[in-house]
Design an enzyme around this catalytic site. Structure first.
Site, short mmCIF file in Angstrom:
data_model
loop_
_atom_site.label_atom_id
_atom_site.label_comp_id
_atom_site.label_asym_id
_atom_site.label_seq_id
_atom_site.Cartn_x
_atom_site.Cartn_y
_atom_site.Cartn_z
N ARG A 47 0.97 -1.28 0.06
CA ARG A 47 -0.07 0.04 -0.02
C ARG A 47 0.84 1.22 0.02
O ARG A 47 0.42 2.43 -0.50
CB ARG A 47 -0.97 -0.01 1.22
CG ARG A 47 -1.65 1.26 1.36
CD ARG A 47 -3.27 1.24 1.97
NE ARG A 47 -3.09 0.30 3.34
CZ ARG A 47 -2.42 0.91 4.26
NH1 ARG A 47 -2.04 2.23 4.28
NH2 ARG A 47 -2.43 0.12 5.36
N TYR A 99 -15.07 17.24 -16.49
CA TYR A 99 -15.35 15.92 -16.32
C TYR A 99 -16.32 15.50 -15.40
O TYR A 99 -16.15 15.83 -14.38
CB TYR A 99 -14.10 15.09 -16.29
CG TYR A 99 -14.48 13.66 -16.02
CD1 TYR A 99 -14.81 12.93 -17.19
CD2 TYR A 99 -14.39 13.09 -14.83
CE1 TYR A 99 -15.20 11.49 -17.04
CE2 TYR A 99 -14.75 11.63 -14.57
CZ TYR A 99 -15.22 11.15 -15.65
OH TYR A 99 -15.39 9.64 -15.33
N ASP A 170 -6.06 18.78 -15.47
CA ASP A 170 -6.49 17.61 -16.02
C ASP A 170 -5.82 17.63 -17.34
O ASP A 170 -6.38 18.15 -18.39
CB ASP A 170 -7.74 17.52 -15.68
CG ASP A 170 -8.25 16.11 -15.98
OD1 ASP A 170 -7.76 15.33 -16.89
OD2 ASP A 170 -9.53 15.74 -15.64
N LYS A 195 -7.24 6.15 -19.98
CA LYS A 195 -7.52 6.57 -21.30
C LYS A 195 -6.13 6.38 -22.19
O LYS A 195 -5.82 5.23 -22.54
CB LYS A 195 -7.97 8.12 -21.30
CG LYS A 195 -8.99 8.22 -20.10
CD LYS A 195 -10.22 7.55 -20.29
CE LYS A 195 -11.26 7.72 -19.13
NZ LYS A 195 -11.64 8.70 -18.55
C1 LIG Z 1 -12.04 9.46 -17.27
C2 LIG Z 1 -11.63 10.81 -17.06
C3 LIG Z 1 -11.29 10.94 -15.76
C4 LIG Z 1 -11.81 10.20 -14.58
O1 LIG Z 1 -10.80 9.09 -14.81
P1 LIG Z 1 -11.42 7.44 -14.16
O2 LIG Z 1 -10.04 6.82 -14.58
O3 LIG Z 1 -12.42 6.99 -14.88
O4 LIG Z 1 -11.50 7.64 -12.70
C5 LIG Z 1 -11.15 12.46 -15.20
N1 LIG Z 1 -10.86 13.44 -16.27
C6 LIG Z 1 -11.26 13.21 -17.41
C7 LIG Z 1 -10.88 14.19 -18.43
C8 LIG Z 1 -11.40 12.04 -17.88
O5 LIG Z 1 -11.63 11.86 -19.25
#
Ligand SMILES: *Cc1c(COP(=O)(O)O)cnc(C)c1O
Length: 373
Positions: A47, A99, A170, A195
């Protein structure tokens, strides 16, 4: 080193026992102590840290040009760690097109703990107006989801730095291949590694990367290990594996998305296309200044309303109708129906994650789907 080289080598710690070229997956949750009570290899308990996580964090920090990185079990866990690190009563300025998962996290879980204003970040005057003495964080998302809005990272950083406000960007849509917010002065970068980093739609993950290892960062590091939303060794292995081809995949995504955007822009059944690479995008020039490519995501409005948009999404054959993005396969999604009821997303909007198939097949597929409405 250049980004292609970093992507391949910075996440690969050689195993000195086997000399395996690819780092093995270390499943052990616990690590043997030395006679002096210490931890000779630097690991104690998974962890807190693990060799595969260390590799992932190494490559993430190097790709973004940061001093350190923390990886998480999801993008939302990464974003949540930033929110958790703020004192109760802190004020956040967040994008009006944010998001929706992170927006809902703020609105539900941090309700009554943090104050949030959702602001059009492209409008610097509006951001200035929203500033308060308690403002501790400006959260940037550019390009944004799902409207592909662009905000000026440097201008927002300037506003924040004069007032000692943390800036977190982000960078999920752009990736460090196309945009490097830390070089533009942001304090933190956040990713959903689910992603483009993973890139194959088979592993969930998130990350934070810091420009400086300061006290705020130490707090985030302790939230990572104490709250424990950490990725498993196998998740780390898969993400490191995906990252090796990230720079080349991004080139393909950018090339295909640019062509698809042009095709859609000229289509009689399309009302509007949102893609920062189009000269018609209101902040095309800002995007051109801070990105080296315009990304693989776009969205568009289908003439005739929600029903027409859903018909197009139901008629594709090469694309898959599904949420998420950043994989090698192309996805299309009717966004309005997955977002909360208070969403500002237009009802006839389709969001497209442009994959790496041959562009002619993608254009032909959308073309036949648009003929159905
Ligand atoms: C998918 C996404 C998130 C969240 O990520 P998860 O891995 O689904 O928790 C945050 N910001 C953006 C722009 C995203 O496309």
């Amino acid at each position: 080193m250049k980004i292609e080289t970093i992507a391949i080598h910075a996440g690969n710690l050689t195993d000195q026992n086997s000399k395996a070229v690819i780092q093995p997956i270390t499943l052990s949750t616990t690590f043997e102590r030395g006679e002096d009570g210490g931890y000779p290899a630097g690991y104690m308990y998974t962890r807190a840290d693990n060799p595969n996580r260390k590799s992932l964090e190494n490559v993430l920090a190097e790709l973004e040009g940061g001093e350190d990185a923390c990886s998480f079990s999801s993008g939302n866990a990464a974003g949540g760690a930033v929110f958790q690190s703020l004192e109760p009563g802190s004020h956040i300025i967040a994008p009006d097109d944010m998001y929706h998962g992170l927006r809902t996290l703020l609105n539900q879980v941090f309700k009554g703990i943090l104050d949030v204003d959702y602001v059009e970040l492209a409008d610097i005057e509006a951001v200035k107006q929203a500033l308060r003495p308690q403002t501790k964080l400006i959260w940037i998302e550019t390009p944004s989801n799902p409207l592909l809005k662009i905000s000026d990272i440097k201008a927002l950083v300037q506003l924040a730095q004069q007032r000692n406000i943390m800036v977190c960007c982000d960078n999920t849509f752009a990736t460090p291949v196309l945009q490097r917010p830390l070089e533009l002065g942001a304090d933190l970068v956040m990713h959903s590694t689910t992603k483009y980093f993973g890139g194959h739609s088979d592993v969930l993950g998130g990350a934070l990367i810091t420009r400086k290892k300061d006290a705020a960062w130490e707090k985030i590091r302790s939230i990572q290990s104490l709250a424990g939303a950490v990725p498993s060794p196998f998740d780390c292995y898969l993400t490191v594996r995906g990252i090796k081809t990230l720079p080349y995949r991004m080139r393909g995504h950018v090339e295909n998305a640019g062509k698809l955007a042009k095709f859609l822009q000229n289509h009689p059944k399309v009302e509007a296309v949102f893609y920062p690479g189009l000269a018609s995008h209101p902040n095309h020039n800002i995007a051109a200044g801070q990105m080296s490519g315009f990304g693989g995501m776009l969205s568009f409005l289908v003439k005739g309303g929600a029903e027409s948009a859903r018909k197009v999404a139901n008629s594709v054959q090469v694309f898959t109708q599904a949420t998420s993005l950043g994989g090698v396969e192309s996805l299309v999604e009717h966004r309005f129906s997955v977002e909360p009821p208070d969403t500002k997303t237009p009802q006839n909007l389709l969001r497209v994650s442009v994959g790496l198939e041959n562009i002619e097949d993608l254009i032909e597929d959308l073309s036949q789907a648009l003929e159905k409405v």
